[in-house]
Design an enzyme around this catalytic site. Structure first.
Site, PDB file in Angstrom:
ATOM      1  N   PHE A 224       0.863  -1.186   0.000  1.00 34.24           N
ATOM      2  CA  PHE A 224       0.000   0.000   0.000  1.00 34.24           C
ATOM      3  C   PHE A 224       0.903   1.241   0.000  1.00 34.24           C
ATOM      4  O   PHE A 224       0.803   2.110   0.853  1.00 34.24           O
ATOM      5  CB  PHE A 224      -0.960   0.004   1.188  1.00 34.24           C
ATOM      6  CG  PHE A 224      -1.763  -1.272   1.334  1.00 34.24           C
ATOM      7  CD1 PHE A 224      -2.985  -1.424   0.687  1.00 34.24           C
ATOM      8  CD2 PHE A 224      -1.271  -2.335   2.088  1.00 34.24           C
ATOM      9  CE1 PHE A 224      -3.715  -2.602   0.815  1.00 34.24           C
ATOM     10  CE2 PHE A 224      -2.003  -3.515   2.216  1.00 34.24           C
ATOM     11  CZ  PHE A 224      -3.228  -3.655   1.586  1.00 34.24           C
ATOM     12  N   ASP A 246       0.932  -0.994  -4.957  1.00 36.26           N
ATOM     13  CA  ASP A 246      -0.284  -0.221  -4.702  1.00 36.26           C
ATOM     14  C   ASP A 246      -1.242  -0.488  -5.852  1.00 36.26           C
ATOM     15  O   ASP A 246      -0.808  -0.727  -6.980  1.00 36.26           O
ATOM     16  CB  ASP A 246       0.021   1.282  -4.614  1.00 36.26           C
ATOM     17  CG  ASP A 246      -1.110   2.063  -3.964  1.00 36.26           C
ATOM     18  OD1 ASP A 246      -0.982   2.412  -2.771  1.00 36.26           O
ATOM     19  OD2 ASP A 246      -2.130   2.331  -4.646  1.00 36.26           O
ATOM     20  N   CYS A 335      -5.370   3.113   9.919  1.00 36.51           N
ATOM     21  CA  CYS A 335      -5.831   4.509  10.005  1.00 36.51           C
ATOM     22  C   CYS A 335      -7.329   4.587  10.240  1.00 36.51           C
ATOM     23  O   CYS A 335      -7.943   5.618   9.995  1.00 36.51           O
ATOM     24  CB  CYS A 335      -5.428   5.290   8.760  1.00 36.51           C
ATOM     25  SG  CYS A 335      -6.043   4.601   7.228  1.00 36.51           S
TER      26      CYS A 335
HETATM   27  N1  SAH Z   1       1.826   4.264   2.554  1.00 35.06           N
HETATM   28  C1  SAH Z   1       1.317   5.400   1.815  1.00 35.06           C
HETATM   29  C2  SAH Z   1      -0.131   5.698   2.095  1.00 35.06           C
HETATM   30  C3  SAH Z   1      -1.069   4.553   1.848  1.00 35.06           C
HETATM   31  S1  SAH Z   1      -2.738   5.018   1.731  1.00 35.06           S
HETATM   32  C4  SAH Z   1       2.181   6.604   2.107  1.00 35.06           C
HETATM   33  O1  SAH Z   1       3.046   6.551   2.973  1.00 35.06           O
HETATM   34  O2  SAH Z   1       1.980   7.628   1.460  1.00 35.06           O
HETATM   35  C5  SAH Z   1      -3.464   3.526   1.212  1.00 35.06           C
HETATM   36  C6  SAH Z   1      -3.111   3.122  -0.196  1.00 35.06           C
HETATM   37  O3  SAH Z   1      -3.658   1.834  -0.421  1.00 35.06           O
HETATM   38  C7  SAH Z   1      -3.630   4.007  -1.316  1.00 35.06           C
HETATM   39  O4  SAH Z   1      -2.549   4.483  -2.052  1.00 35.06           O
HETATM   40  C8  SAH Z   1      -4.520   3.089  -2.161  1.00 35.06           C
HETATM   41  O5  SAH Z   1      -4.352   3.318  -3.565  1.00 35.06           O
HETATM   42  C9  SAH Z   1      -3.991   1.742  -1.799  1.00 35.06           C
HETATM   43  N2  SAH Z   1      -4.904   0.595  -1.902  1.00 35.06           N
HETATM   44  C10 SAH Z   1      -6.207   0.492  -1.543  1.00 35.06           C
HETATM   45  N3  SAH Z   1      -6.641  -0.778  -1.689  1.00 35.06           N
HETATM   46  C11 SAH Z   1      -5.594  -1.507  -2.155  1.00 35.06           C
HETATM   47  C12 SAH Z   1      -5.394  -2.885  -2.492  1.00 35.06           C
HETATM   48  N4  SAH Z   1      -6.379  -3.781  -2.366  1.00 35.06           N
HETATM   49  N5  SAH Z   1      -4.172  -3.261  -2.913  1.00 35.06           N
HETATM   50  C13 SAH Z   1      -3.171  -2.382  -3.035  1.00 35.06           C
HETATM   51  N6  SAH Z   1      -3.297  -1.072  -2.723  1.00 35.06           N
HETATM   52  C14 SAH Z   1      -4.492  -0.641  -2.291  1.00 35.06           C
END
Ligand code: SAH
Length: 391
Positions: A224, A246, A335
């Site tokens: 993610f 992601d 979160c």
């Molecule tokens: N770690 C990042 C913030 C993550 S926010 C940072 O430090 O900036 C959560 C993220 O999860 C988003 O970018 C979203 O696109 C992604 N996301 C949501 N569902 C997902 C999935 N099933 N698999 C992969 N990514 C996902």
């Protein structure tokens, strides 16, 4: 001034610092408060509790702005903004990009303002704040003197307030997007018009620094990863190589550019995929890592979704734990406000048990200090970050 009188014994939460008055707390309303208009709140005994704004369509009928009966005007907002600036100057003095206003955490319920260098990105999330857009923008322009104020009021939560999504320039001149911000001495490309939320996740600034002792020489997985911020911090702190995943193609493309921007292109790989499937596939191929970062989106958006969220978090933590070599580090975040730290801790222990692994807790973190937690408003605390060593 219209007046809401609370039912007997319904004032305790507000006396202890909460700012929300639910429809069910109110015994009677005198006068004819406009939707979004000002209203004074009194206890059943007639004590003045504060002044706020009213929304008859929301479960949260009143959100308090002040414990005093002064005017809610441009000067009121300017003073709150100055107080917010002082808090950031004290607690995040090095940051050039930070959350300047965090809603209830700054006694401005429904208003968020993220400062990205000299650009402010605002979210007006409630009817009361939406109605005060002009005063707020003028107060910000005068107090902060930004180059631009851009609105990203496209959060789903506005629907509960009877509001449509909105975005667009409110003041000044927006620099061409994407633009570059600094964080912890690194540089990141963000897009305030098209990125998720207001463009970047400022709340993880302190947790990203927790990687420093964990990653020298390490092979790191950033699940993610969004625009790659944890991964790129890991490289700065000496990681050998990072792999980020992601589901957003746009975020992954930006993560690649961010790696290049910081001189790490050769040691970073980013993949657009569903993290659940991707982690399972890595395990099947026998891949192992020295550090795994899990920062999924809020699986529990409300109380009703906590059980489903628990399963999602457990699943992702199980997969992350399985990918760690013995002695490696798990950096795992949630979160969701509704997923409490205690519940989150327990489900990680369950995941470790399923994987027949042992955990040592290295440290715990929460949201960065520019997202202050108002002691009487538990909803202002949402981010959990645990660092475990996994054996
Ligand atoms: N770690 C990042 C913030 C993550 S926010 C940072 O430090 O900036 C959560 C993220 O999860 C988003 O970018 C979203 O696109 C992604 N996301 C949501 N569902 C997902 C999935 N099933 N698999 C992969 N990514 C996902």
């Amino acid at each position: 001034m219209p007046k809401a009188t609370l039912k007997p014994r319904h004032e305790q939460r507000i006396a202890r610092g909460h700012l929300w008055v639910y429809q069910g707390n109110i015994a009677s309303i005198d006068g004819d408060p406009a939707p979004g208009g000002e209203i004074d709140v009194y206890s059943s005994r007639g004590d003045f509790l504060g002044r706020g704004y009213y929304n008859p369509r929301s479960q949260i009928a009143v959100r308090l702005l002040s414990r005093e009966a002064g005017p809610i005007d441009k000067e009121f907002f300017a003073e709150r903004i100055r107080q917010a600036q002082e808090y950031r100057a004290r607690f995040v003095p090095q940051a050039s990009s930070y959350r300047l206003i965090y809603s209830e955490g700054d006694w401005l319920p429904g208003l968020i303002a993220d400062r990205y260098e000299d650009v402010l990105v605002v979210q007006l999330l409630t009817l009361g704040m939406d109605r005060r857009r002009d005063e707020i923008v003028r107060a910000m322009a005068e107090t902060v003197r930004p180059r631009a104020i851009y609105e990203r009021s496209d959060a789903q939560s506005r629907r509960h307030e009877g509001l449509e999504p909105r975005r667009g320039l409110l003041w000044g001149e927006l620099p061409p997007q994407p633009m570059i911000i600094g964080e912890n001495g690194l540089r990141f490309e963000i897009d305030v018009t098209e990125g998720q939320k207001t463009g970047y996740f400022l709340d993880q600034r302190e947790n990203r620094r927790r990687l420093a002792p964990l990653v020298p020489g390490a092979r790191v997985l950033d699940a993610f990863c969004h625009t790659g911020s944890f991964a790129i911090h890991a490289l700065r702190y000496g990681a050998q190589e990072v792999l980020g995943v992601d589901s957003s193609e746009q975020a992954v493309a930006m993560a690649r550019r961010n790696a290049a921007l910081n001189g790490f292109a050769g040691r970073a790989r980013f993949v657009a995929a569903n993290a659940f499937d991707f982690l399972r596939e890595l395990d099947r191929q026998g891949e192992r890592f020295d550090c795994v970062i899990l920062d999924p989106p809020a699986f529990a958006k409300g109380k009703a979704h906590v059980e489903a969220a628990r399963r999602g978090y457990k699943e992702v933590n199980l997969r992350g734990i399985k990918l760690l070599r013995s002695g490696g580090f798990l950096v795992t975040c949630s979160c969701s406000h509704h997923m409490t730290a205690a519940m989150f801790f327990e489900l990680i222990l369950d995941a470790a048990a399923d994987a027949r692994r042992q955990l040592r807790l290295v440290e715990t973190g929460s949201q960065a200090k520019d997202h202050p937690v108002l002691a009487g408003v538990p909803e202002t605390a949402y981010l959990k970050c645990f660092v475990f060593q996994v054996f």
